[in-house]
Design a protein around this motif. Sequence first.
Motif, short mmCIF file in Angstrom:
data_model
loop_
_atom_site.label_atom_id
_atom_site.label_comp_id
_atom_site.label_asym_id
_atom_site.label_seq_id
_atom_site.Cartn_x
_atom_site.Cartn_y
_atom_site.Cartn_z
N CYS A 93 0.85 -1.20 0.00
CA CYS A 93 0.00 0.00 0.00
C CYS A 93 0.88 1.24 0.00
O CYS A 93 1.93 1.26 0.63
CB CYS A 93 -0.89 0.01 1.24
SG CYS A 93 -2.17 -1.24 1.16
N ASP A 94 0.46 2.26 -0.71
CA ASP A 94 1.17 3.52 -0.78
C ASP A 94 0.30 4.58 -0.12
O ASP A 94 -0.70 4.99 -0.70
CB ASP A 94 1.45 3.86 -2.25
CG ASP A 94 2.47 4.96 -2.41
OD1 ASP A 94 3.01 5.45 -1.40
OD2 ASP A 94 2.72 5.35 -3.56
N PRO A 95 0.64 5.00 1.09
CA PRO A 95 -0.20 5.95 1.81
C PRO A 95 -0.41 7.25 1.05
O PRO A 95 0.50 7.76 0.39
CB PRO A 95 0.57 6.21 3.10
CG PRO A 95 1.48 5.04 3.25
CD PRO A 95 1.81 4.60 1.86
N LEU A 96 -1.61 7.78 1.13
CA LEU A 96 -1.93 9.08 0.56
C LEU A 96 -1.85 10.12 1.67
O LEU A 96 -2.32 9.91 2.78
CB LEU A 96 -3.34 9.09 -0.03
CG LEU A 96 -3.58 8.21 -1.24
CD1 LEU A 96 -5.04 8.32 -1.68
CD2 LEU A 96 -2.65 8.59 -2.37
N LEU A 97 -1.25 11.26 1.34
CA LEU A 97 -1.07 12.33 2.30
C LEU A 97 -1.81 13.58 1.86
O LEU A 97 -1.91 13.87 0.67
CB LEU A 97 0.42 12.66 2.45
CG LEU A 97 1.34 11.51 2.86
CD1 LEU A 97 2.79 11.95 2.79
CD2 LEU A 97 0.98 11.02 4.25
N ARG A 98 -2.33 14.32 2.83
CA ARG A 98 -2.97 15.61 2.56
C ARG A 98 -1.90 16.68 2.38
O ARG A 98 -0.74 16.50 2.77
CB ARG A 98 -3.89 15.99 3.73
CG ARG A 98 -5.09 15.06 3.85
CD ARG A 98 -5.89 15.35 5.10
NE ARG A 98 -5.10 14.89 6.25
CZ ARG A 98 -4.96 15.58 7.38
NH1 ARG A 98 -5.56 16.71 7.56
NH2 ARG A 98 -4.21 15.10 8.35
N SER A 99 -2.28 17.80 1.81
CA SER A 99 -1.34 18.90 1.58
C SER A 99 -0.66 19.34 2.86
O SER A 99 0.56 19.58 2.89
CB SER A 99 -2.04 20.08 0.92
OG SER A 99 -2.50 19.74 -0.36
N ALA A 100 -1.43 19.47 3.93
CA ALA A 100 -0.85 19.92 5.21
C ALA A 100 0.20 18.93 5.72
O ALA A 100 1.22 19.34 6.29
CB ALA A 100 -1.96 20.09 6.25
N GLN A 101 -0.04 17.63 5.52
CA GLN A 101 0.91 16.62 5.95
C GLN A 101 2.21 16.71 5.15
O GLN A 101 3.30 16.61 5.71
CB GLN A 101 0.30 15.23 5.79
CG GLN A 101 -0.88 14.98 6.71
CD GLN A 101 -1.62 13.72 6.35
OE1 GLN A 101 -2.13 13.61 5.23
NE2 GLN A 101 -1.68 12.79 7.27
N VAL A 102 2.08 16.89 3.83
CA VAL A 102 3.27 16.98 2.98
C VAL A 102 4.04 18.27 3.30
O VAL A 102 5.27 18.25 3.41
CB VAL A 102 2.89 16.92 1.49
CG1 VAL A 102 4.10 17.16 0.60
CG2 VAL A 102 2.25 15.58 1.16
N ALA A 103 3.33 19.36 3.48
CA ALA A 103 3.99 20.63 3.83
C ALA A 103 4.75 20.48 5.14
O ALA A 103 5.91 20.92 5.25
CB ALA A 103 2.96 21.75 3.92
N ASN A 104 4.14 19.85 6.12
CA ASN A 104 4.80 19.62 7.40
C ASN A 104 6.03 18.74 7.23
O ASN A 104 7.10 19.01 7.77
CB ASN A 104 3.81 19.00 8.39
CG ASN A 104 4.43 18.78 9.75
OD1 ASN A 104 4.99 19.70 10.33
ND2 ASN A 104 4.33 17.56 10.25
N TRP A 105 5.90 17.66 6.47
CA TRP A 105 6.99 16.73 6.21
C TRP A 105 8.17 17.45 5.55
O TRP A 105 9.33 17.23 5.91
CB TRP A 105 6.47 15.61 5.33
CG TRP A 105 7.44 14.54 4.94
CD1 TRP A 105 8.70 14.33 5.43
CD2 TRP A 105 7.22 13.50 3.99
NE1 TRP A 105 9.27 13.24 4.82
CE2 TRP A 105 8.39 12.72 3.94
CE3 TRP A 105 6.15 13.18 3.17
CZ2 TRP A 105 8.51 11.62 3.09
CZ3 TRP A 105 6.28 12.08 2.34
CH2 TRP A 105 7.44 11.31 2.30
N LEU A 106 7.88 18.35 4.60
CA LEU A 106 8.94 19.05 3.86
C LEU A 106 9.40 20.33 4.55
O LEU A 106 10.29 21.01 4.06
CB LEU A 106 8.44 19.38 2.45
CG LEU A 106 8.04 18.19 1.58
CD1 LEU A 106 7.52 18.68 0.23
CD2 LEU A 106 9.19 17.22 1.41
N SER A 107 8.77 20.66 5.66
CA SER A 107 9.08 21.88 6.42
C SER A 107 8.89 23.13 5.57
O SER A 107 9.74 24.03 5.56
CB SER A 107 10.50 21.82 6.98
OG SER A 107 10.64 20.76 7.88
N VAL A 108 7.77 23.18 4.85
CA VAL A 108 7.40 24.36 4.07
C VAL A 108 5.95 24.70 4.43
O VAL A 108 5.24 23.89 5.02
CB VAL A 108 7.53 24.13 2.54
CG1 VAL A 108 8.97 23.82 2.16
CG2 VAL A 108 6.59 23.04 2.06
N SER A 109 5.53 25.89 4.04
CA SER A 109 4.14 26.27 4.30
C SER A 109 3.23 25.60 3.27
O SER A 109 3.68 25.19 2.19
CB SER A 109 3.99 27.78 4.23
OG SER A 109 4.20 28.23 2.90
#
Length: 83
Positions: A27-43
Amino acid sequence: MESRRVDDLEHPPRQSIRGRVAGDDECDPLLRSAQVANWLSVSKSTLVRWRKSGHGPEVLWLSEDLPRYRTSDVQRWLRSRAS
């Protein structure tokens, strides 16, 4: 924002993964925009800007206004940026 090592960026935040898409082997988890932004340390606005300009990780649109990111796509994008 805190500085993060590339090794840290290879792994998504575990507590925030909810959606899953069946792949060939796993399975390949799907992430929301807020999760990806947090992961990448960007807004979130930076992530939206990247999305509109085609410079960010590949996005999967579940509906007209519901973007999601596959964890593997974000990891691939990170690797391409680090090389």
